[in-house]
Design a protein around this motif. Sequence first.
Motif, short mmCIF file in Angstrom:
data_model
loop_
_atom_site.label_atom_id
_atom_site.label_comp_id
_atom_site.label_asym_id
_atom_site.label_seq_id
_atom_site.Cartn_x
_atom_site.Cartn_y
_atom_site.Cartn_z
N PHE A 55 -0.97 -0.77 6.06
CA PHE A 55 -0.95 -0.21 4.71
C PHE A 55 -0.77 1.31 4.76
O PHE A 55 0.00 1.89 4.01
CB PHE A 55 -2.25 -0.58 4.01
N LYS A 56 -1.49 1.97 5.69
CA LYS A 56 -1.38 3.43 5.85
C LYS A 56 0.05 3.82 6.23
O LYS A 56 0.65 4.72 5.64
CB LYS A 56 -2.35 3.92 6.94
N LEU A 116 7.39 0.75 -3.88
CA LEU A 116 6.11 0.89 -4.59
C LEU A 116 5.49 -0.47 -4.86
O LEU A 116 4.28 -0.65 -4.73
CB LEU A 116 6.33 1.64 -5.91
N SER A 117 6.32 -1.44 -5.21
CA SER A 117 5.80 -2.80 -5.46
C SER A 117 5.25 -3.42 -4.18
O SER A 117 4.26 -4.14 -4.20
CB SER A 117 6.91 -3.68 -6.03
N VAL A 118 5.88 -3.09 -3.04
CA VAL A 118 5.38 -3.57 -1.75
C VAL A 118 4.02 -2.97 -1.45
O VAL A 118 3.09 -3.65 -1.01
CB VAL A 118 6.39 -3.22 -0.62
N ILE A 119 3.89 -1.66 -1.73
CA ILE A 119 2.61 -0.96 -1.48
C ILE A 119 1.51 -1.55 -2.37
O ILE A 119 0.39 -1.79 -1.91
CB ILE A 119 2.76 0.56 -1.76
N GLN A 120 1.82 -1.78 -3.65
CA GLN A 120 0.83 -2.34 -4.56
C GLN A 120 0.38 -3.73 -4.12
O GLN A 120 -0.77 -4.10 -4.27
CB GLN A 120 1.42 -2.41 -5.99
N GLY A 121 1.33 -4.49 -3.55
CA GLY A 121 0.97 -5.80 -2.99
C GLY A 121 0.01 -5.66 -1.83
O GLY A 121 -0.95 -6.43 -1.70
N VAL A 136 -2.07 -3.19 -1.43
CA VAL A 136 -3.37 -2.76 -1.99
C VAL A 136 -4.16 -3.98 -2.45
O VAL A 136 -5.37 -4.09 -2.20
CB VAL A 136 -3.17 -1.77 -3.16
N SER A 137 -3.50 -4.90 -3.13
CA SER A 137 -4.16 -6.12 -3.60
C SER A 137 -4.70 -6.93 -2.43
O SER A 137 -5.82 -7.45 -2.48
CB SER A 137 -3.18 -6.98 -4.41
N GLU A 138 -3.92 -7.02 -1.35
CA GLU A 138 -4.37 -7.72 -0.14
C GLU A 138 -5.59 -7.03 0.46
O GLU A 138 -6.54 -7.69 0.91
CB GLU A 138 -3.24 -7.77 0.89
N THR A 139 -5.55 -5.69 0.47
CA THR A 139 -6.66 -4.91 1.03
C THR A 139 -7.93 -5.11 0.21
O THR A 139 -9.03 -5.24 0.77
CB THR A 139 -6.30 -3.41 1.07
N MET A 140 -7.81 -5.14 -1.13
CA MET A 140 -8.96 -5.36 -1.99
C MET A 140 -9.55 -6.76 -1.81
O MET A 140 -10.77 -6.96 -1.87
CB MET A 140 -8.58 -5.13 -3.45
#
Length: 313
Positions: free
Chosen positions: A7-8, A49-54, A56-60
């Motif tokens: 993610f980073k 950006l949509s890939v990053i948001q995905g 983030v959801s996985e990380t949460m």
Amino acid sequence: GQQITCFKSLAVWSHRKLYTDKNVRKISRKGYPICFKFTTVTESYKKRLSVIQGRVSETMALLSHLMQTFQLQPSKYDEKLDELISFLSQVSHCYKEEVIDFPEQLSDILKNHSTVLDRTMRMTLVKALIMLRNKELISAAQVLQLFFKLLRCEDRLLRKTIYQYVVADIKSINSKHKNAKLNSALQTFMFSMLQENNAVTVKTALDIMIDLYKRNVWNDDKTVNVITTACFSKITKVMVAAMKFFLGKDELEEKDDSDSDNDEAPKKSAKELVLGHRVGKKTKKRKKKLERALQAVKRHKKKKVGTEEIGRA
């Protein structure tokens, strides 16, 4: 750990890729694009950006899973959860919608397991909440009231951290104008804490109020009235501290300490001070510092001569 690293790297990669795309026609000397196809770059950025948001959801989702597992054994240190909480607290301001429940999740763990938590994990949670508060992702009232409750924990480093943060945050909140509503709520909460039987909690709460009064942050009648109740406390340390506050004994002791510090023998002689001043940049600040040091040496010599004469007599 692997997901967090991915993610980073993805976040950094998406930023760099935007400016190293083939769509950029010309690059200036500093490396910034001068002319490019705006539409194509925007579409490319939205996809990333949509890939990053995905991610983030996985990380949460991973965070929720780790937190549920951790709450089964809160006294055990969890390295993965520690790393994830620290990371999310640093990037949370970039993904406010995705991490909207993050502050509440941290607060719930501290409320439910404050006294039995592993010390390292507890400190990580506290530091994460401080960071979220600085990013204005959680209200001051929520954080401060929770931190006051954490004073019950038998952890000296934690109490010191909370003490310093609470004083600094309340001072910052009231720096431009007094927040009467928040101050009143916190003062009422502090009053309830002074009624507790835990000596450490009561003493720390009293010290915070006295410190804020001396800093002219909480210098109203309500603060003084709350401190007055501590004069009738059954806990000796608390009663003595409150009495000293009203007698002004703390200020006298601080003044005596500063006077005794001034009377100590200088570490360098006048010759060494002058030679030291020759080296380095000549500034007004250094010159004043030299003058004060020479005066201290002179005073010490006079005092020494006086004591020797008295001894001979």
